[in-house]
Write a protein that holds these residues in place. Sequence first.
Motif, PDB file in Angstrom:
ATOM      1  N   ALA A  98      -6.593  -1.170  -2.922  1.00  0.00           N
ATOM      2  CA  ALA A  98      -5.396  -1.112  -2.999  1.00  0.00           C
ATOM      3  C   ALA A  98      -5.239  -1.473  -4.236  1.00  0.00           C
ATOM      4  N   GLU A  99      -5.050  -2.292  -4.934  1.00  0.00           N
ATOM      5  CA  GLU A  99      -4.401  -2.844  -6.267  1.00  0.00           C
ATOM      6  C   GLU A  99      -4.364  -1.362  -7.540  1.00  0.00           C
ATOM      7  N   LYS A 100      -5.725  -1.255  -7.021  1.00  0.00           N
ATOM      8  CA  LYS A 100      -6.031  -0.067  -7.734  1.00  0.00           C
ATOM      9  C   LYS A 100      -4.903   0.752  -8.008  1.00  0.00           C
ATOM     10  N   GLY A 101      -4.500   1.452  -6.872  1.00  0.00           N
ATOM     11  CA  GLY A 101      -3.492   1.878  -6.835  1.00  0.00           C
ATOM     12  C   GLY A 101      -3.583   3.234  -5.695  1.00  0.00           C
ATOM     13  N   PHE A 102      -5.218   2.756  -5.003  1.00  0.00           N
ATOM     14  CA  PHE A 102      -5.135   3.902  -4.008  1.00  0.00           C
ATOM     15  C   PHE A 102      -4.469   3.190  -2.564  1.00  0.00           C
ATOM     16  N   LYS A 103      -4.058   4.239  -1.354  1.00  0.00           N
ATOM     17  CA  LYS A 103      -3.597   4.196  -0.579  1.00  0.00           C
ATOM     18  C   LYS A 103      -4.798   3.441   0.546  1.00  0.00           C
ATOM     19  N   VAL A 104      -4.433   2.355   1.277  1.00  0.00           N
ATOM     20  CA  VAL A 104      -5.743   1.955   1.906  1.00  0.00           C
ATOM     21  C   VAL A 104      -5.168   1.192   3.518  1.00  0.00           C
ATOM     22  N   SER A 105      -6.269   2.471   4.430  1.00  0.00           N
ATOM     23  CA  SER A 105      -5.790   1.428   5.502  1.00  0.00           C
ATOM     24  C   SER A 105      -6.761   0.584   6.183  1.00  0.00           C
ATOM     25  N   VAL A 106      -6.766  -0.064   6.925  1.00  0.00           N
ATOM     26  CA  VAL A 106      -7.503  -1.328   7.322  1.00  0.00           C
ATOM     27  C   VAL A 106      -7.865  -1.045   8.408  1.00  0.00           C
ATOM     28  N   CYS A 107      -8.658  -1.856   9.628  1.00  0.00           N
ATOM     29  CA  CYS A 107      -8.797  -2.066  11.047  1.00  0.00           C
ATOM     30  C   CYS A 107     -10.015  -3.395  11.421  1.00  0.00           C
ATOM     31  N   ASN A 108      -9.369  -3.951  12.405  1.00  0.00           N
ATOM     32  CA  ASN A 108     -10.613  -4.733  12.409  1.00  0.00           C
ATOM     33  C   ASN A 108     -10.307  -4.715  14.194  1.00  0.00           C
ATOM     34  N   ARG A 109     -11.658  -5.185  14.588  1.00  0.00           N
ATOM     35  CA  ARG A 109     -12.031  -5.660  16.296  1.00  0.00           C
ATOM     36  C   ARG A 109     -10.711  -6.259  17.336  1.00  0.00           C
ATOM     37  N   SER A 110     -10.736  -7.863  15.297  1.00  0.00           N
ATOM     38  CA  SER A 110      -9.581  -8.586  16.108  1.00  0.00           C
ATOM     39  C   SER A 110      -8.106  -7.910  15.532  1.00  0.00           C
ATOM     40  N   PRO A 111      -7.051  -7.651  15.923  1.00  0.00           N
ATOM     41  CA  PRO A 111      -6.370  -8.013  15.440  1.00  0.00           C
ATOM     42  C   PRO A 111      -5.025  -8.326  14.411  1.00  0.00           C
TER      43      PRO A 111
ATOM     44  N   ALA B 145       2.103  -2.818  -2.237  1.00  0.00           N
ATOM     45  CA  ALA B 145       2.699  -2.099  -0.677  1.00  0.00           C
ATOM     46  C   ALA B 145       1.587  -1.194  -0.496  1.00  0.00           C
ATOM     47  N   THR B 146      -0.258  -0.862  -1.344  1.00  0.00           N
ATOM     48  CA  THR B 146      -0.296   0.340  -0.613  1.00  0.00           C
ATOM     49  C   THR B 146      -1.290   0.237   0.001  1.00  0.00           C
ATOM     50  N   LEU B 147      -1.274  -1.119   0.844  1.00  0.00           N
ATOM     51  CA  LEU B 147      -2.226  -1.372   1.921  1.00  0.00           C
ATOM     52  C   LEU B 147      -1.366  -1.513   3.564  1.00  0.00           C
ATOM     53  N   VAL B 148      -1.778  -0.654   4.314  1.00  0.00           N
ATOM     54  CA  VAL B 148      -0.991  -0.398   5.932  1.00  0.00           C
ATOM     55  C   VAL B 148      -2.514  -0.840   7.328  1.00  0.00           C
ATOM     56  N   GLY B 149      -2.102  -1.702   8.033  1.00  0.00           N
ATOM     57  CA  GLY B 149      -3.380  -2.007   9.047  1.00  0.00           C
ATOM     58  C   GLY B 149      -2.386  -1.259  10.077  1.00  0.00           C
ATOM     59  N   HIS B 150      -3.396  -1.044  11.029  1.00  0.00           N
ATOM     60  CA  HIS B 150      -3.559  -0.309  11.940  1.00  0.00           C
ATOM     61  C   HIS B 150      -4.605  -0.901  13.220  1.00  0.00           C
ATOM     62  N   LYS B 151      -4.364  -1.438  14.512  1.00  0.00           N
ATOM     63  CA  LYS B 151      -5.154  -1.904  15.505  1.00  0.00           C
ATOM     64  C   LYS B 151      -5.769  -1.289  16.261  1.00  0.00           C
ATOM     65  N   GLU B 152      -5.623  -0.003  16.555  1.00  0.00           N
ATOM     66  CA  GLU B 152      -6.480   0.579  17.193  1.00  0.00           C
ATOM     67  C   GLU B 152      -7.113   1.589  16.644  1.00  0.00           C
ATOM     68  N   PRO B 153      -8.389   1.649  16.113  1.00  0.00           N
ATOM     69  CA  PRO B 153      -9.402   2.713  15.865  1.00  0.00           C
ATOM     70  C   PRO B 153      -9.322   4.292  15.472  1.00  0.00           C
ATOM     71  N   LYS B 154      -8.693   4.347  16.463  1.00  0.00           N
ATOM     72  CA  LYS B 154      -8.150   6.244  16.695  1.00  0.00           C
ATOM     73  C   LYS B 154      -7.022   5.985  15.958  1.00  0.00           C
ATOM     74  N   ASP B 155      -5.665   5.529  15.958  1.00  0.00           N
ATOM     75  CA  ASP B 155      -4.674   5.181  14.985  1.00  0.00           C
ATOM     76  C   ASP B 155      -5.531   5.078  13.412  1.00  0.00           C
ATOM     77  N   PHE B 156      -6.292   4.604  13.202  1.00  0.00           N
ATOM     78  CA  PHE B 156      -7.080   3.739  11.932  1.00  0.00           C
ATOM     79  C   PHE B 156      -7.505   5.186  10.740  1.00  0.00           C
ATOM     80  N   ILE B 157      -8.005   5.780  11.810  1.00  0.00           N
ATOM     81  CA  ILE B 157      -8.560   7.013  11.480  1.00  0.00           C
ATOM     82  C   ILE B 157      -8.032   8.106  11.516  1.00  0.00           C
ATOM     83  N   ALA B 158      -6.954   8.675  12.105  1.00  0.00           N
ATOM     84  CA  ALA B 158      -6.412   9.531  12.457  1.00  0.00           C
ATOM     85  C   ALA B 158      -5.284   8.725  10.923  1.00  0.00           C
ATOM     86  N   SER B 159      -5.369   8.204  10.739  1.00  0.00           N
ATOM     87  CA  SER B 159      -4.635   8.021   9.056  1.00  0.00           C
ATOM     88  C   SER B 159      -4.779   8.184   7.786  1.00  0.00           C
ATOM     89  N   LEU B 160      -6.508   8.739   7.734  1.00  0.00           N
ATOM     90  CA  LEU B 160      -6.928   8.907   6.574  1.00  0.00           C
ATOM     91  C   LEU B 160      -6.442  10.749   6.581  1.00  0.00           C
TER      92      LEU B 160
END
Length: 492
Positions: A25-38, A54-69
């Motif tokens: 994310a620091e290198k300028g890429f927009k990054v979605s993150v997810c984890n089994r533990s919210p 500012a380019t890191l976004v969190g997702h707590k549901e795997p479906k939403d995480f994949i849909a964000s890519l």
Amino acid sequence: MSAELSEIGLYGLAIMGQNFALNMAEKGFKVSVCNRSPAKVDATVARAKAENIATLVGHKEPKDFIASLSKPRKVVLLVMAGKPVDDTIKLLSEFMEEGDIIVDGGNEWYPNSIRRSKELEPKKILFVGMGISGGEEGARNGPSLMPGGPKSAYDALHPILERSAAQVEGSACVTYCGEIGSGNYVKMVHNGIEYGDMQLIAEAYQIMKAIVGLSNDVMSARFAEWNKGELKSYLIEITADILKKKDDMKGEGYVIDKIKDCTGMKGTGMWTVKEAAEQAVPAPTIAAALDARFLSGRKEEREVAATILKGPTEVPSVSHEQILEDLQAALYAAKICSYAQGLCLIKAASDAEGWNVDLSECCRIWRGGCIIRSGQLDHMRAAFSKDAGLKNLMIDADFAAGLNQRHCQWRRIVTLCIASGIPCPAFCASLNYFDSYRTANLPANLTQAQRDFFGGHTFERIDMEGSHHCQWSESHKDIGDVKERTAGNIGS
């Protein structure tokens, strides 16, 4: 690409995962993150905010995480090796499509990556096994990356990996290792070399402490001095720092003196030694380092043995400065052997699997970010660039000259340790490797004769073609006839 979608996702937010996500994310890429533990998602997002990323976004549901890519979706997994990887692939692949890419960034046994790649083929999801070296610091600031998998998947990942990897002299410490399994294999051998290097440094420390009698501060200064010359490397550098670290928990002494002498391991060294046996590639320095770790774990047994088994009562009298000069030379020579063994193993596996791993590229990407980074890697890269068919690093003209110049000092160190009762398994194994490799006629002729005597295994002759069996004695005649009828299945 839609502005709302992320360029890459990372699943698994322990410290390595957090750090690598923040790095990308620091290198300028927009990054979605997810984890089994919210809660880990929240912690990672909060950390990104605290670090003004500012380019890191969190997702707590795997479906939403994949849909964000954005497509093709690219997901890096940094979860515990083994079943957790399989479980995570099953969880995420449910929401993925043809052409999407899953990258396992953990230390994984390479056949598992091959299996997972095949299991994903019906869905046409591409799978990459990628070694990541550099620990927590490397993951955050730039690791050495060793990906293996479909070339099309690597090409899609390359812009992100190139910018996120360690940078040395304008060159990113990432390369395409080859087809699936190759990246895991290169990382495994990297760790095996690391085992050998760490054990050699530990033995040098023991010699300084037990034979020369140096204090922690003086040893630290010596390692720091060595780090300015031919021994310059990350492991030498941190050894200097470790030895001078005062114990700030109890306020007295040094931390090093309070650490129990039992070494842990995660299995990659064991895999390397196992693979060396499978590929019939000698790796005695790495094997000695693994054995040393096994022996360190038998602390209680060693404490009892120390009261029963005796060592030398008189030790040689040698100038301390001479010992330290010899030790520097021996450490250089033995470390070259550790690298040589590992690179030979990669070459053997690459040939067997058809990976076409470029050893000069391995040396190049190990120059930064990773644990075995060393000043000598530039010279190793040059050796394999000059001669891609180089059979062993030790016979490159420059390295051969360095070994030939130092072998007498190396022998003095091993002899001194043996005479003093100080264990030096890795120094000794490296020297034996050097001596065996430079010996044109080994006593293996006798071993083969013994195998033929008791097992009818036959032998080759230096003056005749083909395989031969000898009737070694009259009493051996009947036994030999039986052995020939049983196709030589007796004995070793």
